[in-house]
Design an enzyme around this catalytic site. Structure first.
Site, mmCIF file in Angstrom:
data_model
loop_
_atom_site.group_PDB
_atom_site.id
_atom_site.type_symbol
_atom_site.label_atom_id
_atom_site.label_comp_id
_atom_site.label_asym_id
_atom_site.label_seq_id
_atom_site.Cartn_x
_atom_site.Cartn_y
_atom_site.Cartn_z
ATOM 1 N N GLU A 1 -5.153 4.071 14.812
ATOM 2 C CA GLU A 1 -5.570 5.365 14.271
ATOM 3 C C GLU A 1 -7.073 5.580 14.404
ATOM 4 O OE1 GLU A 1 -2.456 5.702 10.539
ATOM 5 O OE2 GLU A 1 -4.462 4.928 10.098
ATOM 6 N N CYS B 1 -3.357 7.340 2.015
ATOM 7 C CA CYS B 1 -3.580 7.192 3.451
ATOM 8 C C CYS B 1 -2.388 7.806 4.165
ATOM 9 C CB CYS B 1 -3.650 5.722 3.860
ATOM 10 S SG CYS B 1 -4.250 4.624 2.584
#
Length: 227
Positions: A148, A86
């Site tokens: 995000e 990630c």
């Protein structure tokens, strides 16, 4: 507001805070750039600062998912289990390119090498399937957090691993049953998992995993799933 001090944080991870992330609006339109540090301060997140990110899920030929446990040096969510990789595309020409999410996929290739030591030739962007995007917000601690729009990338490949211990303290391949056991342990606070991985696992992951060879039906590049 008091100055945020990074003196007590890992030196290598602090250097990465200078990287420039891609700032976006709620519809994932580029609106500028800011440092990784500024993007991850809760004080800025509370004002709406939002950046572009990705989550990679690599499955091996046995259809097991590669998990990593983030190192204790990580500034956000240290020690947490999460999906394969990630991170964030950077505000650079090659990673800003948006057609077919190629910039994001190039960023994923770069970070798979940096974190897991996977040779870049083994994870070419064209072999990654961009499924969809999720929008989420989460606090890591009183100072740091995430906000995000996260591109979900799937790949099935047997890869060579040589993890960087500054990024990753452990890794493993899990079956669906083993992941369900891990998620159960997380609910009982026996292990920690990242909030985005928890959200994806609770909503989409197992359905996608059941259809690794027919993911086209789940590709949705128009909608952003608000978590």
């Amino acid at each position: 507001m008091p100055e945020i001090t990074t003196d007590h944080l890992d030196e290598k991870q602090v250097q990465l805070l200078a990287e420039m992330c891609i700032l976006i609006d709620e519809n994932d339109k580029k609106i500028g750039a800011d440092t990784k540090k500024n993007c991850h301060l809760n004080s800025n997140i509370d004002k709406g600062l939002l950046h572009r990110a990705f989550s990679v899920f690599i499955f091996n030929s046995e259809e097991k998912l590669l998990l990593q446990q983030r190192s204790d040096a990580k500034i956000t969510f240290p020690g947490c289990f999460t999906n394969t990789c990630c991170s964030h595309p950077l505000h650079t020409a090659s990673e800003l390119e948006e057609a077919d999410a190629i910039g994001v996929r190039r960023a994923a290739q770069r970070r798979l090498e940096a974190e897991l030591g996977i040779p870049m030739a083994q994870v070419p962007p064209e072999e990654m399937t961009f499924l969809t995007r999720i929008h989420y917000k989460a606090q890591s601690d009183g100072v740091w957090g995430e906000h995000e729009i996260d591109y979900i990338l799937f790949m099935q490949k047997d890869v060579e691993l040589n993890p960087d211990p500054n990024e990753i303290q452990s890794h493993c391949y899990v079956s669906k049953e083993e992941l369900k056991e891990l998620l159960q342990k997380a609910k009982q606070n026996q292990v920690k998992i990242t909030p985005w991985f928890s959200l994806i696992a609770d909503t989409f992951l197992f359905k996608w995993w059941d259809n690794l060879h027919d993911l086209k039906q789940f590709m949705d590049h128009d909608n952003i799933h608000r978590m």
